[in-house]
Design a protein around this motif. Structure first.
Motif, mmCIF file in Angstrom:
data_model
loop_
_atom_site.group_PDB
_atom_site.id
_atom_site.type_symbol
_atom_site.label_atom_id
_atom_site.label_comp_id
_atom_site.label_asym_id
_atom_site.label_seq_id
_atom_site.Cartn_x
_atom_site.Cartn_y
_atom_site.Cartn_z
ATOM 1 N N VAL A 31 0.871 -1.174 0.000
ATOM 2 C CA VAL A 31 0.000 0.000 0.000
ATOM 3 C C VAL A 31 0.912 1.230 0.000
ATOM 4 C CG1 VAL A 31 -1.826 1.268 1.195
ATOM 5 C CG2 VAL A 31 -1.750 -1.252 1.328
ATOM 6 N N ILE A 32 0.862 1.961 -1.114
ATOM 7 C CA ILE A 32 1.669 3.180 -1.238
ATOM 8 C C ILE A 32 0.835 4.358 -0.748
ATOM 9 C CG2 ILE A 32 2.723 4.815 -2.880
ATOM 10 C CD1 ILE A 32 4.382 2.325 -2.781
ATOM 11 N N VAL A 33 1.310 5.006 0.310
ATOM 12 C CA VAL A 33 0.622 6.184 0.858
ATOM 13 C C VAL A 33 1.438 7.416 0.515
ATOM 14 C CG1 VAL A 33 -0.135 7.327 2.974
ATOM 15 C CG2 VAL A 33 -0.252 4.822 2.800
ATOM 16 N N ASP A 34 0.772 8.403 -0.064
ATOM 17 C CA ASP A 34 1.483 9.646 -0.385
ATOM 18 C C ASP A 34 0.489 10.804 -0.419
ATOM 19 O OD1 ASP A 34 4.550 9.787 -1.757
ATOM 20 O OD2 ASP A 34 3.330 11.599 -1.900
ATOM 21 N N ALA A 65 -8.046 11.645 10.239
ATOM 22 C CA ALA A 65 -9.093 11.074 9.368
ATOM 23 C C ALA A 65 -8.454 10.390 8.158
ATOM 24 C CB ALA A 65 -10.058 12.169 8.922
ATOM 25 N N ASP A 66 -7.431 11.030 7.587
ATOM 26 C CA ASP A 66 -6.721 10.435 6.443
ATOM 27 C C ASP A 66 -6.079 9.112 6.857
ATOM 28 O OD1 ASP A 66 -7.298 12.826 5.200
ATOM 29 O OD2 ASP A 66 -5.270 13.148 4.416
ATOM 30 N N VAL A 67 -5.495 9.105 8.053
ATOM 31 C CA VAL A 67 -4.769 7.908 8.507
ATOM 32 C C VAL A 67 -5.740 6.746 8.745
ATOM 33 C CG1 VAL A 67 -3.305 6.968 10.348
ATOM 34 C CG2 VAL A 67 -2.827 9.234 9.399
ATOM 35 N N SER A 68 -6.909 7.046 9.337
ATOM 36 C CA SER A 68 -7.919 5.988 9.509
ATOM 37 C C SER A 68 -8.296 5.406 8.147
ATOM 38 C CB SER A 68 -9.195 6.538 10.150
ATOM 39 O OG SER A 68 -8.897 7.064 11.393
ATOM 40 N N ALA A 69 -8.450 6.303 7.165
ATOM 41 C CA ALA A 69 -8.860 5.850 5.825
ATOM 42 C C ALA A 69 -7.798 4.952 5.180
ATOM 43 C CB ALA A 69 -9.143 7.058 4.937
ATOM 44 N N ILE A 70 -6.511 5.216 5.478
ATOM 45 C CA ILE A 70 -5.436 4.366 4.917
ATOM 46 C C ILE A 70 -5.675 2.915 5.333
ATOM 47 C CG2 ILE A 70 -2.970 3.757 5.005
ATOM 48 C CD1 ILE A 70 -2.384 6.700 5.806
ATOM 49 N N PHE A 71 -5.917 2.730 6.636
ATOM 50 C CA PHE A 71 -6.000 1.356 7.148
ATOM 51 C C PHE A 71 -7.341 0.701 6.788
ATOM 52 C CE2 PHE A 71 -2.258 2.999 9.058
ATOM 53 C CZ PHE A 71 -1.413 1.908 9.054
ATOM 54 N N SER A 73 -8.848 1.233 3.922
ATOM 55 C CA SER A 73 -8.639 0.805 2.527
ATOM 56 C C SER A 73 -7.739 -0.422 2.483
ATOM 57 C CB SER A 73 -7.959 1.907 1.703
ATOM 58 O OG SER A 73 -8.642 3.099 1.837
ATOM 59 N N ALA A 74 -6.683 -0.416 3.284
ATOM 60 C CA ALA A 74 -5.727 -1.533 3.255
ATOM 61 C C ALA A 74 -6.400 -2.835 3.681
ATOM 62 C CB ALA A 74 -4.530 -1.226 4.161
ATOM 63 N N VAL A 75 -7.191 -2.774 4.754
ATOM 64 C CA VAL A 75 -7.846 -3.991 5.263
ATOM 65 C C VAL A 75 -8.927 -4.449 4.279
ATOM 66 C CG1 VAL A 75 -9.280 -4.923 7.121
ATOM 67 C CG2 VAL A 75 -7.255 -3.560 7.663
ATOM 68 N N LYS A 76 -9.636 -3.469 3.687
ATOM 69 C CA LYS A 76 -10.668 -3.827 2.703
ATOM 70 C C LYS A 76 -10.036 -4.591 1.526
ATOM 71 C CE LYS A 76 -14.406 -1.683 0.154
ATOM 72 N NZ LYS A 76 -14.678 -0.514 -0.643
ATOM 73 N N GLU A 121 -3.140 3.401 14.377
ATOM 74 C CA GLU A 121 -4.106 2.691 13.518
ATOM 75 C C GLU A 121 -3.595 1.303 13.152
ATOM 76 O OE1 GLU A 121 -7.258 3.391 12.616
ATOM 77 O OE2 GLU A 121 -7.126 5.169 13.858
ATOM 78 N N ALA A 122 -2.298 1.206 12.882
ATOM 79 C CA ALA A 122 -1.730 -0.105 12.521
ATOM 80 C C ALA A 122 -1.848 -1.073 13.690
ATOM 81 C CB ALA A 122 -0.265 0.053 12.122
ATOM 82 N N ILE A 123 -1.600 -0.571 14.890
ATOM 83 C CA ILE A 123 -1.638 -1.439 16.077
ATOM 84 C C ILE A 123 -3.037 -2.029 16.266
ATOM 85 C CG2 ILE A 123 -1.498 -1.415 18.619
ATOM 86 C CD1 ILE A 123 0.919 0.598 18.181
ATOM 87 N N ARG A 124 -4.089 -1.233 15.969
ATOM 88 C CA ARG A 124 -5.461 -1.767 16.068
ATOM 89 C C ARG A 124 -5.596 -3.042 15.234
ATOM 90 N NH1 ARG A 124 -8.615 2.430 18.123
ATOM 91 N NH2 ARG A 124 -8.053 4.436 17.256
ATOM 92 N N VAL A 125 -5.072 -2.984 14.005
ATOM 93 C CA VAL A 125 -5.170 -4.127 13.091
ATOM 94 C C VAL A 125 -4.220 -5.250 13.541
ATOM 95 C CG1 VAL A 125 -4.878 -4.860 10.678
ATOM 96 C CG2 VAL A 125 -5.746 -2.562 11.191
ATOM 97 N N MET A 126 -2.993 -4.867 13.871
ATOM 98 C CA MET A 126 -1.949 -5.863 14.181
ATOM 99 C C MET A 126 -2.239 -6.595 15.490
ATOM 100 S SD MET A 126 1.440 -3.703 13.107
ATOM 101 C CE MET A 126 1.839 -3.333 11.401
ATOM 102 N N ALA A 127 -2.814 -5.890 16.467
ATOM 103 C CA ALA A 127 -3.097 -6.526 17.763
ATOM 104 C C ALA A 127 -4.111 -7.649 17.583
ATOM 105 C CB ALA A 127 -3.589 -5.493 18.756
ATOM 106 N N LYS A 128 -5.097 -7.423 16.700
ATOM 107 C CA LYS A 128 -6.092 -8.485 16.425
ATOM 108 C C LYS A 128 -5.423 -9.686 15.754
ATOM 109 C CE LYS A 128 -10.052 -5.510 15.756
ATOM 110 N NZ LYS A 128 -10.482 -4.655 14.651
#
Ligand code: NAP
Length: 244
Positions: A31-34, A65-71, A73-76, A121-128
């Motif tokens: 996932v390229i974020v820029d 808000a942008d950062v939440s959207a990154i994750f 989109s990535a998880v989707k 935001e990453a930790i939310r996903v990674m912890a699960k």
């Protein structure tokens, strides 16, 4: 690392792009974020040509808000995120007496707050998942100080403290956090420096050359790999020996 997903901030060009390519050659979906969607899309296309899946996301890492959207989109797209590389960073140089509050805040917001927001935001996903690798891009000057870079050096030293705290807080969830501290790396940013500054810098590099983006990518890839499973809260200095 094959089949894993990596979110790489500031991945459109420079060091972030090199890390994305290095990971992609090892089978990692990217996932390229820029902040610039055109650059992110172009780079994501080049990554896909290496035989992995890629996604371009336009986001300003200093905006929650942008950062939440990154994750989201990535998880989707990929259902999981194993690797985060906090690479997006800027400079707004000037001696302290001349440094504006705006320039201080801009650098703090992108380099340090951005690293905090993306890690959170990453930790939310990674912890699960009970698995994650967070790799933060610091800088040699965060360890040495550098005249004209009060804001930048403070963020890069701060990134190291943040890295160690993430390492302590989330080790029990299978998440490691480490940093790479590049020295003088040849990129568009450093290419623009005057020749006399470059030759002065060369004198303090024992290995006698500037670093390449792949020198940094290799260190990031090591931290992301299964080989680094027992390493957390650490830094690898990629600086040709200019700081030991
Ligand atoms: P670069 O060529 O300027 O690339 C930085 C990338 O981050 C660009 O793609 C930029 O996008 C993006 N970016 C900037 N602000 C952003 C934001 N708010 N949100 C999302 N993305 C953003 O820099 P680099 O030389 O590759 O540096 C990458 C990292 O390594 C930085 O953290 C830097 O501090 C660190 N570092 C570099 C060196 C070196 O010698 N180059 C040495 C030590 C550490 P746009 O182009 O669209 O603005």
């Amino acid at each position: 690392m094959k089949g894993q997903t990596a979110v790489i901030t500031g991945g459109g060009r420079g060091i972030g792009k090199a890390i994305a390519e290095y990971f992609a050659r090892r089978g990692v979906n990217i996932v390229i974020v820029d902040v610039n969607l055109d650059i992110a899309t172009e780079t994501a296309g080049q990554i896909a040509a290496l035989g992995v899946k890629s996604l371009a996301v336009k986001a300003d890492v200093s905006k929650s808000a942008d950062v939440s959207a990154i994750f989201e989109s990535a998880v989707k797209e990929f259902q999981k995120v194993e690797i985060l590389v906090n690479n997006a960073g800027i400079t707004r140089d000037g001696l302290i007496m001349r440094m504006s509050e705006e320039d201080w805040d801009a650098v703090m917001n992108i380099n340090l707050k951005g690293t905090f927001l993306c890690s959170k935001e990453a930790i939310r996903v990674m912890a699960k998942q009970r698995y994650g690798r967070i790799i933060n891009i610091s800088s040699v000057v965060g360890f040495m100080g550098n005249a004209g870079q009060a804001n930048y050096t403070a963020t890069k030293a701060g990134v190291m403290g943040l890295t160690k705290t993430i390492a302590r807080e989330y080790a029990s969830r299978g998440i490691t956090a480490n940093a790479v501290a590049p020295g003088f790396i040849t990129t568009a940013m450093t290419d623009a420096l005057p020749e006399n500054i470059k030759s002065e810098m060369m004198k303090v590099i024992p290995l006698g050359r500037f670093g390449t983006v792949d020198d940094v990518a290799a260190a990031a890839a090591f931290f992301a790999s299964p080989d680094a499973g027992y390493i957390t809260g650490q830094v690898i200095h990629v600086n040709g020996g200019m700081y030991m």
